[in-house]
Design an enzyme around this catalytic site. Structure first.
Site, PDB file in Angstrom:
ATOM      1  N   SER A 296      -2.830  -1.831   7.577  1.00 22.26           N
ATOM      2  CA  SER A 296      -3.272  -1.696   6.184  1.00 22.26           C
ATOM      3  C   SER A 296      -3.965  -2.948   5.658  1.00 22.26           C
ATOM      4  O   SER A 296      -4.492  -2.930   4.538  1.00 22.26           O
ATOM      5  CB  SER A 296      -2.066  -1.372   5.289  1.00 22.26           C
ATOM      6  OG  SER A 296      -1.497  -0.136   5.646  1.00 22.26           O
TER       7      SER A 296
ATOM      8  N   ARG B 136      17.742  17.482   2.129  1.00 21.46           N
ATOM      9  CA  ARG B 136      16.346  17.374   1.674  1.00 21.46           C
ATOM     10  C   ARG B 136      15.928  18.711   1.071  1.00 21.46           C
ATOM     11  O   ARG B 136      16.157  19.767   1.674  1.00 21.46           O
ATOM     12  CB  ARG B 136      15.428  17.020   2.840  1.00 21.46           C
ATOM     13  CG  ARG B 136      14.001  16.676   2.419  1.00 21.46           C
ATOM     14  CD  ARG B 136      13.914  15.316   1.764  1.00 21.46           C
ATOM     15  NE  ARG B 136      14.079  14.229   2.714  1.00 21.46           N
ATOM     16  CZ  ARG B 136      14.310  12.965   2.353  1.00 21.46           C
ATOM     17  NH1 ARG B 136      14.412  12.636   1.073  1.00 21.46           N
ATOM     18  NH2 ARG B 136      14.452  12.018   3.279  1.00 21.46           N
TER      19      ARG B 136
ATOM     20  N   ARG C  60      21.881  -4.590   4.072  1.00 20.74           N
ATOM     21  CA  ARG C  60      22.786  -4.075   3.040  1.00 20.74           C
ATOM     22  C   ARG C  60      24.257  -4.322   3.343  1.00 20.74           C
ATOM     23  O   ARG C  60      25.045  -4.621   2.448  1.00 20.74           O
ATOM     24  CB  ARG C  60      22.541  -2.570   2.834  1.00 20.74           C
ATOM     25  CG  ARG C  60      21.230  -2.265   2.136  1.00 20.74           C
ATOM     26  CD  ARG C  60      21.001  -0.770   2.059  1.00 20.74           C
ATOM     27  NE  ARG C  60      19.677  -0.467   1.515  1.00 20.74           N
ATOM     28  CZ  ARG C  60      19.042   0.673   1.731  1.00 20.74           C
ATOM     29  NH1 ARG C  60      19.598   1.617   2.469  1.00 20.74           N
ATOM     30  NH2 ARG C  60      17.852   0.874   1.205  1.00 20.74           N
TER      31      ARG C  60
ATOM     32  N   GLN D 267      17.764  15.855  -2.236  1.00 20.58           N
ATOM     33  CA  GLN D 267      16.840  14.735  -2.239  1.00 20.58           C
ATOM     34  C   GLN D 267      15.388  15.176  -2.061  1.00 20.58           C
ATOM     35  O   GLN D 267      15.054  15.939  -1.154  1.00 20.58           O
ATOM     36  CB  GLN D 267      17.243  13.730  -1.147  1.00 20.58           C
ATOM     37  CG  GLN D 267      18.607  13.127  -1.419  1.00 20.58           C
ATOM     38  CD  GLN D 267      19.046  12.096  -0.398  1.00 20.58           C
ATOM     39  OE1 GLN D 267      20.218  12.033  -0.063  1.00 20.58           O
ATOM     40  NE2 GLN D 267      18.128  11.270   0.086  1.00 20.58           N
TER      41      GLN D 267
ATOM     42  N   HIS E  64      15.711  12.573  -7.129  1.00 14.04           N
ATOM     43  CA  HIS E  64      16.873  13.075  -6.403  1.00 14.04           C
ATOM     44  C   HIS E  64      17.919  13.608  -7.369  1.00 14.04           C
ATOM     45  O   HIS E  64      18.099  13.067  -8.471  1.00 14.04           O
ATOM     46  CB  HIS E  64      17.528  11.955  -5.589  1.00 14.04           C
ATOM     47  CG  HIS E  64      16.756  11.499  -4.394  1.00 14.04           C
ATOM     48  ND1 HIS E  64      15.613  12.123  -3.949  1.00 14.04           N
ATOM     49  CD2 HIS E  64      16.991  10.462  -3.528  1.00 14.04           C
ATOM     50  CE1 HIS E  64      15.176  11.489  -2.859  1.00 14.04           C
ATOM     51  NE2 HIS E  64      15.988  10.489  -2.596  1.00 14.04           N
TER      52      HIS E  64
ATOM     53  N   LYS F 293      25.586   5.760   4.641  1.00 16.56           N
ATOM     54  CA  LYS F 293      25.092   4.717   3.733  1.00 16.56           C
ATOM     55  C   LYS F 293      25.743   4.850   2.363  1.00 16.56           C
ATOM     56  O   LYS F 293      26.166   3.855   1.753  1.00 16.56           O
ATOM     57  CB  LYS F 293      23.574   4.821   3.571  1.00 16.56           C
ATOM     58  CG  LYS F 293      22.748   4.321   4.737  1.00 16.56           C
ATOM     59  CD  LYS F 293      21.264   4.560   4.454  1.00 16.56           C
ATOM     60  CE  LYS F 293      20.399   4.221   5.641  1.00 16.56           C
ATOM     61  NZ  LYS F 293      18.973   4.545   5.375  1.00 16.56           N
TER      62      LYS F 293
ATOM     63  N   THR G  89       0.810  -1.225   0.000  1.00 22.85           N
ATOM     64  CA  THR G  89       0.000   0.000   0.000  1.00 22.85           C
ATOM     65  C   THR G  89       0.842   1.274   0.000  1.00 22.85           C
ATOM     66  O   THR G  89       0.300   2.371  -0.172  1.00 22.85           O
ATOM     67  CB  THR G  89      -0.927   0.025   1.237  1.00 22.85           C
ATOM     68  OG1 THR G  89      -0.129  -0.034   2.424  1.00 22.85           O
ATOM     69  CG2 THR G  89      -1.892  -1.153   1.204  1.00 22.85           C
ATOM     70  N   GLY G  90       2.149   1.167   0.186  1.00 18.67           N
ATOM     71  CA  GLY G  90       3.022   2.344   0.231  1.00 18.67           C
ATOM     72  C   GLY G  90       3.501   2.765  -1.143  1.00 18.67           C
ATOM     73  O   GLY G  90       3.178   2.147  -2.164  1.00 18.67           O
TER      74      GLY G  90
ATOM     75  N   GLY H 130      11.292  10.819  -0.742  1.00 17.35           N
ATOM     76  CA  GLY H 130      12.170   9.905  -0.035  1.00 17.35           C
ATOM     77  C   GLY H 130      11.793   9.756   1.424  1.00 17.35           C
ATOM     78  O   GLY H 130      12.183   8.791   2.078  1.00 17.35           O
TER      79      GLY H 130
ATOM     80  N   CYS I 191      18.616   4.654  -2.161  1.00 16.84           N
ATOM     81  CA  CYS I 191      18.247   5.296  -3.430  1.00 16.84           C
ATOM     82  C   CYS I 191      19.348   6.214  -3.965  1.00 16.84           C
ATOM     83  O   CYS I 191      19.673   6.185  -5.161  1.00 16.84           O
ATOM     84  CB  CYS I 191      16.937   6.074  -3.273  1.00 16.84           C
ATOM     85  SG  CYS I 191      16.911   7.204  -1.864  1.00 16.84           S
TER      86      CYS I 191
END
Length: 343
Positions: free
Chosen positions: A41, A241, A99, A155, A248, A219, A12-13, A159, A128
Site C-alpha cells: 500500500s 458472523r 493483549r 458480529q 456488532h 478472546k 489505508t485499511g 469485522g 471489538c
C-alpha cells in the site's frame, strides 16, 4: 495545547481510515502525522484536512521522533510495536499480539484507565466484541459483582475487513440477479473452506482452539478477566458472523452476586460514560445495528430478569465495532494519556 507527532500504521485499511476521521472530528492535538502501511500500500496518496499525505512503507525507523503510534492491527504489530517503543513512541495496538502479555495493559478507558500508567511503551486495545461487552458490564459489576456471563454475539462482516464487506454485497447482488454465489472470504480467507454469508449465519469466527471453542470466543473470556481484573467470573461465549455490514450485537446473560433490578441496572448504565440506554418495550425501542453504525456510544436495551437463576439479568448490547470497538477506543486511550500527563 501541546501537540504530538502521530503515526498511523495501517492507514489505508478500515480502522486506519477511522483513525483519521476521529482525529479530525475530535480535534486531536497532532503536530506531524505519518501514514504508514505495508509495502503493497506504500505510495498511495491520502487527502486529509487539506493536505496530501504519501503513505510510507512501515519500517522500524518510521517511528523516529513519533510520540504516539496508533496501530490498526495485523501480524506486523508483533515486529514493529517493540521497535516503535524502543524509539520513544507509545504504541496503542489494535492487534491481538500483546493483549494477554502481563506487561502490557489491556485498556478500555471508561473501565480500567488506572492500568494505563503501568505501560512500558505498548498498550493493547481489546477485541471489538470484548470492548462492547465490558462497557455494558462495568457499572453492573461495580454495583452487584458478576459471578457468571453467557454471551452470544452477532458480529457484522466489517469485522472481517473490506473484503468481507465486498463479498456480502457481491453475494446479495448475485442472489437477487439469479446468479451463482461465490464464497472466498468467510469465516476467514486463511481457512481451507468458505461459506456464503448472504442470508446466512456463520457460527465460526477465527480458528477453533481448545475444547472446540473459537479463538474469538476465548478472546472474550480471557480479555474480560484481564480488564475487570477478576478471574473468578465464569464466562462462556458463542460468536457468530451475521449478514450485517457494520455494528456488532450481543445477547448477554449475567448472574450477579447481589440483587439488582432491571430498573436499577438501567439507571446505572444511563449514568455510565459512553453508554446509551434504549429500552422501552411498549414503544418497541431497543438497539439495532442499522441505527448504531457510525456512533461512538455502546447501546443497551432489553434489560430484564432471568428467573432461572438467583440475581440473573438479560440484556441486548450493540456497538459500532470499528468505532468504539477499535479506532475510537485507541484514540480515547491517547486522549486520556494526554489529559493526565502520561505521555
Amino acid at each position: 495545547m501541546k501537540k504530538y507527532n502521530v503515526a498511523i500504521l495501517g492507514a489505508t485499511g478500515a480502522v486506519g481510515q477511522e483513525f483519521l476521521k476521529l482525529i479530525e472530528e475530535r480535534n486531536f492535538p497532532f503536530n506531524e502525522l505519518k501514514l504508514l502501511a505495508s509495502e503493497r500500500s506504500a505510495g498511495k496518496t491520502i487527502e486529509f484536512m487539506g493536505r496530501s499525505y504519501i503513505v510510507e512503507e512501515a519500517t522500524p525507523d518510521s517511528f523516529k521522533d513519533v510520540q504516539i503510534a496508533l496501530f490498526a492491527g495485523g501480524s506486523i504489530s508483533k515486529t514493529l510495536a517493540p521497535e516503535a517503543a524502543k524509539r520513544g513512541a507509545v504504541v496503542i495496538d489494535n492487534s491481538s499480539a500483546f493483549r494477554m502479555d502481563p506487561d502490557v495493559p489491556l485498556i478500555v478507558p471508561e473501565v480500567n484507565p488506572e492500568a494505563i500508567k503501568n505501560h512500558k511503551g505498548i498498550i493493547a486495545n481489546p477485541n471489538c466484541s470484548t470492548i462492547i461487552m465490558v462497557m455494558a458490564l462495568k457499572p453492573i459489576y461495580d454495583a452487584a459483582k458478576i459471578k457468571r456471563i453467557v454471551v452470544s454475539t452477532y458480529q457484522a462482516v466489517s469485522g472481517g475487513g473490506k473484503e468481507a464487506i465486498d463479498e456480502l454485497t457481491d453475494q446479495v447482488e448475485s442472489l437477487v440477479a439469479g446468479r451463482s454465489v461465490e464464497a472466498n472470504i468467510l469465516p476467514s480467507a486463511s481457512l481451507p473452506k468458505h461459506y456464503q454469508i448472504a442470508f446466512n449465519l456463520l457460527p465460526q469466527i477465527d480458528v477453533f482452539v481448545e475444547d472446540d471453542y473459537t479463538k474469538e470466543e476465548m478472546k472474550m473470556v480471557h480479555e474480560t478477566h484481564k480488564i475487570l481484573n477478576d478471574y473468578s467470573i465464569g464466562i462462556t461465549a458463542t460468536t457468530v458472523r451475521v449478514p450485517v455490514y457494520r455494528s456488532h450485537s450481543e445477547s448477554i446473560n449475567i448472574e450477579l452476586a447481589d440483587a439488582l433490578s432491571p430498573e436499577e441496572a438501567k439507571q446505572l448504565l444511563a449514568k455510565f460514560p459512553g453508554v446509551i440506554v434504549q429500552d422501552s418495550p411498549s414503544e418497541m425501542l431497543y438497539p439495532m445495528p442499522l441505527y448504531t453504525s457510525d456512533k461512538n456510544e455502546v447501546f443497551v436495551g432489553r434489560i430484564r430478569v432471568d428467573k432461572t437463576v438467583t440475581h440473573g439479568l438479560n440484556m441486548w448490547v450493540v456497538g459500532d465495532q470499528i468505532r468504539k470497538g477499535a479506532a475510537l477506543n485507541a484514540v480515547q486511550i491517547a486522549e486520556y494519556m494526554i489529559e493526565h500527563n502520561l505521555i
